[in-house]
Motif scaffolding. Structure first.
Motif, PDB file in Angstrom:
ATOM      1  N   GLN A   1       0.829  -1.199   0.000  1.00  0.00           N
ATOM      2  CA  GLN A   1       0.000   0.000   0.000  1.00  0.00           C
ATOM      3  C   GLN A   1       0.866   1.252   0.000  1.00  0.00           C
ATOM      4  O   GLN A   1       0.438   2.318  -0.436  1.00  0.00           O
ATOM      5  CB  GLN A   1      -0.904   0.016   1.240  1.00  0.00           C
ATOM      6  CG  GLN A   1      -1.972  -1.046   1.269  1.00  0.00           C
ATOM      7  CD  GLN A   1      -2.750  -1.040   2.581  1.00  0.00           C
ATOM      8  OE1 GLN A   1      -2.714  -0.067   3.343  1.00  0.00           O
ATOM      9  NE2 GLN A   1      -3.445  -2.130   2.859  1.00  0.00           N
ATOM     10  N   VAL A   2       2.090   1.105   0.491  1.00  0.00           N
ATOM     11  CA  VAL A   2       3.013   2.234   0.618  1.00  0.00           C
ATOM     12  C   VAL A   2       4.074   2.206  -0.466  1.00  0.00           C
ATOM     13  O   VAL A   2       4.443   3.236  -1.029  1.00  0.00           O
ATOM     14  CB  VAL A   2       3.677   2.222   2.017  1.00  0.00           C
ATOM     15  CG1 VAL A   2       4.652   3.373   2.164  1.00  0.00           C
ATOM     16  CG2 VAL A   2       2.621   2.262   3.111  1.00  0.00           C
TER      17      VAL A   2
ATOM     18  N   ALA B   1      11.450   0.705   5.014  1.00  0.00           N
ATOM     19  CA  ALA B   1      11.783   0.321   6.385  1.00  0.00           C
ATOM     20  C   ALA B   1      10.645   0.645   7.337  1.00  0.00           C
ATOM     21  O   ALA B   1      10.263  -0.175   8.187  1.00  0.00           O
ATOM     22  CB  ALA B   1      13.063   1.029   6.822  1.00  0.00           C
ATOM     23  N   LYS B   2      10.072   1.813   7.200  1.00  0.00           N
ATOM     24  CA  LYS B   2       8.970   2.214   8.087  1.00  0.00           C
ATOM     25  C   LYS B   2       7.727   1.372   7.839  1.00  0.00           C
ATOM     26  O   LYS B   2       6.992   1.035   8.781  1.00  0.00           O
ATOM     27  CB  LYS B   2       8.648   3.694   7.883  1.00  0.00           C
ATOM     28  CG  LYS B   2       9.669   4.651   8.472  1.00  0.00           C
ATOM     29  CD  LYS B   2       9.204   6.093   8.262  1.00  0.00           C
ATOM     30  CE  LYS B   2      10.135   7.085   8.939  1.00  0.00           C
ATOM     31  NZ  LYS B   2       9.676   8.485   8.736  1.00  0.00           N
ATOM     32  N   ALA B   3       7.467   1.032   6.574  1.00  0.00           N
ATOM     33  CA  ALA B   3       6.280   0.235   6.250  1.00  0.00           C
ATOM     34  C   ALA B   3       6.360  -1.141   6.891  1.00  0.00           C
ATOM     35  O   ALA B   3       5.368  -1.643   7.441  1.00  0.00           O
ATOM     36  CB  ALA B   3       6.128   0.118   4.734  1.00  0.00           C
TER      37      ALA B   3
ATOM     38  N   SER C   1       3.859  -2.308  10.075  1.00  0.00           N
ATOM     39  CA  SER C   1       2.900  -3.388   9.840  1.00  0.00           C
ATOM     40  C   SER C   1       2.885  -4.405  10.977  1.00  0.00           C
ATOM     41  O   SER C   1       2.030  -5.291  11.006  1.00  0.00           O
ATOM     42  CB  SER C   1       3.218  -4.100   8.518  1.00  0.00           C
ATOM     43  OG  SER C   1       4.482  -4.744   8.591  1.00  0.00           O
ATOM     44  N   ILE C   2       3.816  -4.285  11.913  1.00  0.00           N
ATOM     45  CA  ILE C   2       3.910  -5.208  13.047  1.00  0.00           C
ATOM     46  C   ILE C   2       3.667  -4.435  14.340  1.00  0.00           C
ATOM     47  O   ILE C   2       4.292  -3.395  14.573  1.00  0.00           O
ATOM     48  CB  ILE C   2       5.300  -5.883  13.089  1.00  0.00           C
ATOM     49  CG1 ILE C   2       5.586  -6.592  11.776  1.00  0.00           C
ATOM     50  CG2 ILE C   2       5.396  -6.866  14.246  1.00  0.00           C
ATOM     51  CD1 ILE C   2       7.017  -7.026  11.614  1.00  0.00           C
TER      52      ILE C   2
ATOM     53  N   PRO D   1       0.139   7.466   2.747  1.00  0.00           N
ATOM     54  CA  PRO D   1      -0.338   6.101   3.003  1.00  0.00           C
ATOM     55  C   PRO D   1       0.320   5.474   4.222  1.00  0.00           C
ATOM     56  O   PRO D   1      -0.254   4.592   4.851  1.00  0.00           O
ATOM     57  CB  PRO D   1       0.025   5.356   1.716  1.00  0.00           C
ATOM     58  CG  PRO D   1       1.127   6.148   1.100  1.00  0.00           C
ATOM     59  CD  PRO D   1       0.856   7.576   1.469  1.00  0.00           C
ATOM     60  N   LEU D   2       1.517   5.926   4.576  1.00  0.00           N
ATOM     61  CA  LEU D   2       2.185   5.381   5.756  1.00  0.00           C
ATOM     62  C   LEU D   2       1.425   5.737   7.021  1.00  0.00           C
ATOM     63  O   LEU D   2       1.367   4.944   7.969  1.00  0.00           O
ATOM     64  CB  LEU D   2       3.621   5.897   5.828  1.00  0.00           C
ATOM     65  CG  LEU D   2       4.555   5.216   6.834  1.00  0.00           C
ATOM     66  CD1 LEU D   2       4.726   3.735   6.492  1.00  0.00           C
ATOM     67  CD2 LEU D   2       5.913   5.909   6.849  1.00  0.00           C
ATOM     68  N   ALA D   3       0.817   6.932   7.051  1.00  0.00           N
ATOM     69  CA  ALA D   3       0.062   7.354   8.232  1.00  0.00           C
ATOM     70  C   ALA D   3      -1.182   6.502   8.435  1.00  0.00           C
ATOM     71  O   ALA D   3      -1.662   6.331   9.572  1.00  0.00           O
ATOM     72  CB  ALA D   3      -0.320   8.823   8.104  1.00  0.00           C
ATOM     73  N   ASN D   4      -1.716   5.956   7.341  1.00  0.00           N
ATOM     74  CA  ASN D   4      -2.931   5.140   7.431  1.00  0.00           C
ATOM     75  C   ASN D   4      -2.639   3.650   7.590  1.00  0.00           C
ATOM     76  O   ASN D   4      -3.563   2.853   7.721  1.00  0.00           O
ATOM     77  CB  ASN D   4      -3.770   5.345   6.168  1.00  0.00           C
ATOM     78  CG  ASN D   4      -4.190   6.800   5.980  1.00  0.00           C
ATOM     79  OD1 ASN D   4      -4.501   7.480   6.951  1.00  0.00           O
ATOM     80  ND2 ASN D   4      -4.192   7.269   4.731  1.00  0.00           N
ATOM     81  N   LEU D   5      -1.359   3.279   7.568  1.00  0.00           N
ATOM     82  CA  LEU D   5      -1.003   1.872   7.667  1.00  0.00           C
ATOM     83  C   LEU D   5      -1.211   1.363   9.088  1.00  0.00           C
ATOM     84  O   LEU D   5      -0.706   1.947  10.055  1.00  0.00           O
ATOM     85  CB  LEU D   5       0.460   1.671   7.259  1.00  0.00           C
ATOM     86  CG  LEU D   5       0.978   0.231   7.210  1.00  0.00           C
ATOM     87  CD1 LEU D   5       0.203  -0.587   6.190  1.00  0.00           C
ATOM     88  CD2 LEU D   5       2.467   0.225   6.856  1.00  0.00           C
ATOM     89  N   GLN D   6      -1.964   0.286   9.220  1.00  0.00           N
ATOM     90  CA  GLN D   6      -2.253  -0.308  10.525  1.00  0.00           C
ATOM     91  C   GLN D   6      -1.516  -1.630  10.683  1.00  0.00           C
ATOM     92  O   GLN D   6      -1.300  -2.348   9.697  1.00  0.00           O
ATOM     93  CB  GLN D   6      -3.768  -0.544  10.679  1.00  0.00           C
ATOM     94  CG  GLN D   6      -4.607   0.725  10.636  1.00  0.00           C
ATOM     95  CD  GLN D   6      -4.285   1.670  11.780  1.00  0.00           C
ATOM     96  OE1 GLN D   6      -4.107   1.236  12.919  1.00  0.00           O
ATOM     97  NE2 GLN D   6      -4.203   2.960  11.484  1.00  0.00           N
TER      98      GLN D   6
END
Length: 330
Positions: free
Chosen positions: A32-33, A68-70, A74-75, A207-212
């Protein structure tokens, strides 16, 4: 090209089903990112499940830190980010003992390395002394400060980004530190279609801000155990040893791969097999991972440089020439 192997009694079909399902969620979250880089995402997930560390190398602006951030986001676990700069001190990474007036004694203040996932941004912009502060934690999962050793919580993974060493203000990573990274990947420039999608998806929103988070640290530890149960036949082990040994004899290399690289190659191959829902490693797994696992550990000779052949080209050439193992039942 496959090698027949017996199934491991330590993992059942349900374990591999869980691994496949969770890994799929992590991939989809990262994609997504990160647009148009499924192979890079696959290597990152493989290194995570193989309990390794990942080095992401490329020019600025292609998404190294975003990758790296994604993965980290994700964890659901503790994550710390370190921005490496020339004035960063080793104690900023490992921690420091300070005198506490209330208890009249020294108290340890943990550094940024005390997390499940440590994102080291532009690692080669810090001095070699500061870079070396990560050596013990990456290899032994512990930190020693003032003669006291502190164990790091599992899972533990370092995801570091670096710019090409030709760029201004960079310090090349020493061989000992490069050798502790299980794999190195390069992002590369996106395809035009992926770049267009990025403009649509990233221009108005992050999209990184919305990643859960799609999994947690405890589940990752269970999946790591499943990966460790994957069977590696003697013939595949011999193939891995032969391939790594070929780097030490190659006239195009002045430094071959270390025994640690053989261990990392096998561990990564186990994870790749598990991600493919297999309980055994194939020579194909070794071949596919040879470049990301070995290329950053070797040093091309001057003649290879003059001929325009880099480490990845040389490793690919060795993969094509080292004989595959004969199929047999181990």
């Amino acid at each position: 090209m496959s090698t027949t192997a017996t199934s491991s009694p330590l993992a059942g079909a349900g374990d591999f089903d869980e691994l496949s399902e969770v890994a799929g969620r992590v991939r989809r979250a990262m994609e997504q990112v990160i647009e148009g880089k499924p192979d890079v995402v696959e290597v990152a997930v493989t290194v995570l499940l193989a309990e390794g560390h990942l080095l992401i190398e490329d020019v600025p602006g292609v998404g190294k830190t975003m990758l790296a951030k994604a993965l980290a986001k994700s964890i659901d676990c503790s994550v710390r980010r370190i921005q490496f700069t020339p004035d960063l001190l080793p104690s900023d990474i490992t921690g420091v003992s300070v005198f506490n007036q209330e208890i009249r004694d020294f108290e340890f203040k943990p550094g940024a390395v005390f997390a499940n996932i440590v994102v080291g941004d532009e690692i080669n912009r810090a001095s070699p002394k500061t870079q070396a502060a990560l050596l013990e934690s990456m290899e032994e999962r512990q930190v020693t400060v003032d003669t006291t050793t502190y164990t790091l919580d599992a899972p533990f993974m370092v995801i570091a980004t670096q710019n090409p060493i030709e760029m201004e203000g960079t310090y090349p990573l020493p061989e000992a530190q490069r050798d502790r990274f299980m794999a190195r990947v390069s992002m590369g420039y996106p395809e035009p279609a992926a770049e267009l999608r990025m403009l649509d998806g990233h221009a108005a929103d992050d999209p990184l801000a919305n990643l859960q988070p799609v999994t947690d640290g405890q589940q990752i530890l269970r999946l790591v155990k499943t990966v460790q149960s994957v069977h590696v036949s003697e013939s595949v082990k011999e193939y891995a040893v032969a391939l790594v040994g070929a780097t030490r004899r190659s006239q195009e290399l002045r430094l071959g791969a270390s025994p640690r690289s053989t261990l990392h190659l096998i561990r990564a191959a186990r994870a790749a097999a598990a991600l493919d829902s297999r309980e055994f490693v194939l020579p194909d797994d070794i071949q596919e991972l040879a470049v990301p696992v070995l290329a950053h550990r070797v040093l091309p000779a001057a003649e290879a440089h003059l001929g325009g052949r880099g480490a990845s080209d040389i490793i690919s050439g060795l993969v094509a020439t080292v004989p595959l193992p004969r199929t047999r039942r181990d």
